[in-house]
Design an enzyme around this catalytic site. Structure first.
Site, PDB file in Angstrom:
ATOM      1  N   LYS A 154      89.538  31.709  68.251  1.00  0.00           N
ATOM      2  CA  LYS A 154      88.209  31.108  68.448  1.00  0.00           C
ATOM      3  C   LYS A 154      87.144  32.154  68.136  1.00  0.00           C
ATOM      4  O   LYS A 154      87.314  33.333  68.513  1.00  0.00           O
ATOM      5  CB  LYS A 154      88.096  30.634  69.898  1.00  0.00           C
ATOM      6  CG  LYS A 154      86.837  29.833  70.227  1.00  0.00           C
ATOM      7  CD  LYS A 154      86.891  29.313  71.669  1.00  0.00           C
ATOM      8  CE  LYS A 154      85.669  28.479  72.028  1.00  0.00           C
ATOM      9  NZ  LYS A 154      85.731  27.937  73.405  1.00  0.00           N
ATOM     10  N   SER A 185      84.888  22.968  73.993  1.00  0.00           N
ATOM     11  CA  SER A 185      84.252  23.615  72.865  1.00  0.00           C
ATOM     12  C   SER A 185      85.223  24.234  71.856  1.00  0.00           C
ATOM     13  O   SER A 185      84.819  24.526  70.730  1.00  0.00           O
ATOM     14  CB  SER A 185      83.321  24.710  73.382  1.00  0.00           C
ATOM     15  OG  SER A 185      84.062  25.724  74.033  1.00  0.00           O
ATOM     16  N   SER A 230      87.225  23.693  78.075  1.00  0.00           N
ATOM     17  CA  SER A 230      87.183  23.868  76.615  1.00  0.00           C
ATOM     18  C   SER A 230      88.510  24.098  75.916  1.00  0.00           C
ATOM     19  O   SER A 230      88.564  24.048  74.699  1.00  0.00           O
ATOM     20  CB  SER A 230      86.227  24.995  76.251  1.00  0.00           C
ATOM     21  OG  SER A 230      84.920  24.492  76.283  1.00  0.00           O
TER      22      SER A 230
END
Ligand code: GLN
Length: 454
Positions: free
Chosen positions: A74, A149, A173
């Site tokens: 990420k 997210s 997330s």
């Protein structure tokens, strides 16, 4: 082929790390224009690492747990020489100058990092639509959001673009996009994994975790990244057993599974129907089911968002334009701006103990009530997300966006481990089963996931 079998094949020279990388890279090349899971790929660097792994194996040298597996990260976790933007124009020119602890550990275990994945700006969202790189598409339900997210990390797994990805989970997330994309996502107990090198959203809630298509992928990554780090004072010692030992679980005898009525009540009926099938499967595997009641569900979101706003505001004061490029307030998107504005207001009022202080009290209350709930059960099982993902670009209100998180924020507020695995689908759209357990009972969650998978 399971990920553990793939590592074995690489170690036995039946599959080359370089071949595995090229297969994955072809998929990235083929699908990423549509999916937008990866925002930066450094294939030459990955090729070099993969070739080194093959060379070590050829020379009979010892290789690590992740030997030759292709990994996506990420884009809010520092990897040296990549653009660590957290998908925000604030950091669009910020090049990672060091590796986060988790990255060093992946490299030490011979994982092959191929690139960075998409996310909501500063991890503040549930849809991956607020990224400066544009939205990520859901590979399993095209045209729908992948959740967020960490939407890019979940989509990369769902589209077979890599073997394992890392995400961060502050209020869901990891679990939320795992649910919408039909993959596995695991948020460890707070303090299990070092956050050194992770850009904070809200540091008392943030935790790094993993995505994969099977429990062996999750286990291998947890065995790599879990453990004490002198650079993060919230971390504690690694458990004495390995996560990889949990993946052969085939029975749930001697396992008590809690099912919370209020979690079902806030969830779409069609989702409940899918989740209930998995609970029936757990019974078939020998689990004992215990019905539970929890009265603080409605306290979760306000408590979570209040703490999130304040801690996020505080964490972003360093983005004042002097060191990292842009002043955050001048370039950020609407959701980040909202959090900064409210976070600033609450911080100013803090001397009177009006809001933040109250949120901390609510947090203690939720923590106490939840730990009572967990007394007498091994895991709690239920839906991960209470509603189906919307279509990309569909206008939904802020409150509706926050409502996706109602069942996931509790694990962050309390610091407990939690995961999501695919439970089935509603009209082709994946639906997740969430498992939660006592602090440091991460093993029980993974063992339960394994039993269901096997
Ligand atoms: N959707 C939640 C939020 O917007 C959770 C985000 C996360 O876990 N990083 O804060």
């Amino acid at each position: 082929m399971k990920i553990i079998e793939k590592v074995e094949a690489i170690k036995q020279q039946e599959l080359k790390a370089t071949e595995n990388l090229e297969t994955m890279y072809n998929t990235i090349e083929e699908k990423n224009d549509d999916i937008n899971a990866f925002v930066e790929v450094d294939i030459e660097r990955a090729r070099k690492t993969a070739a080194e792994v093959d060379e070590k194996i050829k020379n009979n040298e010892k290789v690590g747990k992740l030997a030759g597996l292709v990994i996506g990260i990420k884009c809010n976790i520092n990897v040296a020489d990549y653009t660590i933007s957290a998908a925000s124009p604030t950091l669009k020119d910020y090049i990672g100058s060091y590796n986060a602890t988790v990255i060093n550990r992946i490299m030490a275990e011979d994982g092959v990092i191929v690139g960075l994945t998409n996310m909501d700006e500063f991890a503040a969202g549930s849809s991956t639509e607020t990224s400066m790189y544009g939205p990520t598409n859901n590979p399993k339900a095209p045209g729908h959001i992948p959740g967020g997210s960490s939407g890019g990390s979940a989509a990369a797994i769902a589209a077979d673009m890599c073997d394992i990805t890392l995400g961060s989970d502050t209020g869901g997330s990891i679990r939320n996009p795992a649910s919408h994309c039909g993959v596995m996502g695991f948020k460890p107990t707070y303090g299990m994994v070092s956050r050194q090198g992770l850009l904070d959203l809200a540091m008392s809630l943030d935790q790094i975790g993993a995505f994969g298509n099977d429990t062996s992928a999750i286990a291998l990554m947890l065995d790599t990244i879990v453990g004490y780090d002198p650079c993060d004072c919230t971390t504690f010692k690694k458990p004495t057993t390995e996560f990889i030992d949990d993946i052969n679980t085939t029975s749930l005898e001697n396992t008590t599974v809690g099912v919370v009525n209020e979690f079902t009540e806030v969830t779409d009926d069609k989702i409940n129907a899918v989740v209930n099938k998995q609970i029936d499967n757990m019974i078939d595997l020998g689990a004992e089911i215990k019905e539970l009641s929890f009265n603080d569900v409605s306290l979760g979101l306000p408590t979570y968002y209040l703490i999130n706003y304040v801690e996020f505001f505080s964490a972003t004061r360093k983005y004042d334009g002097r060191e990292y490029g842009e002043r955050i307030e001048e370039v950020c998107g609407d959701e980040v701006a909202r959090r900064l504005e409210i976070g600033s207001y609450i911080s100013q009022k803090e001397f009177s103990g009006k809001y933040y202080n109250k949120a901390q009290k609510a947090r203690s209350l939720i923590r106490n009530d939840f730990s009572e709930l967990l007394n007498g059960v091994d895991v709690i099982a239920g839906p991960t997300v209470p509603k189906l993902p919307h279509k990309i670009g569909e206008e939904i209100s802020t409150m509706d966006m926050y409502a996706y998180d109602v069942l996931t924020v509790l694990a962050n507020i309390t610091g407990i481990p939690a995961s999501s695995m695919n439970a089935g689908d509603v009209d082709g759209i994946p639906v997740g089963l969430q498992l939660q357990a006592k602090p440091k009972d991460d093993h029980k969650i993974l063992a339960t996931m394994s039993a269901l998978e096997n």
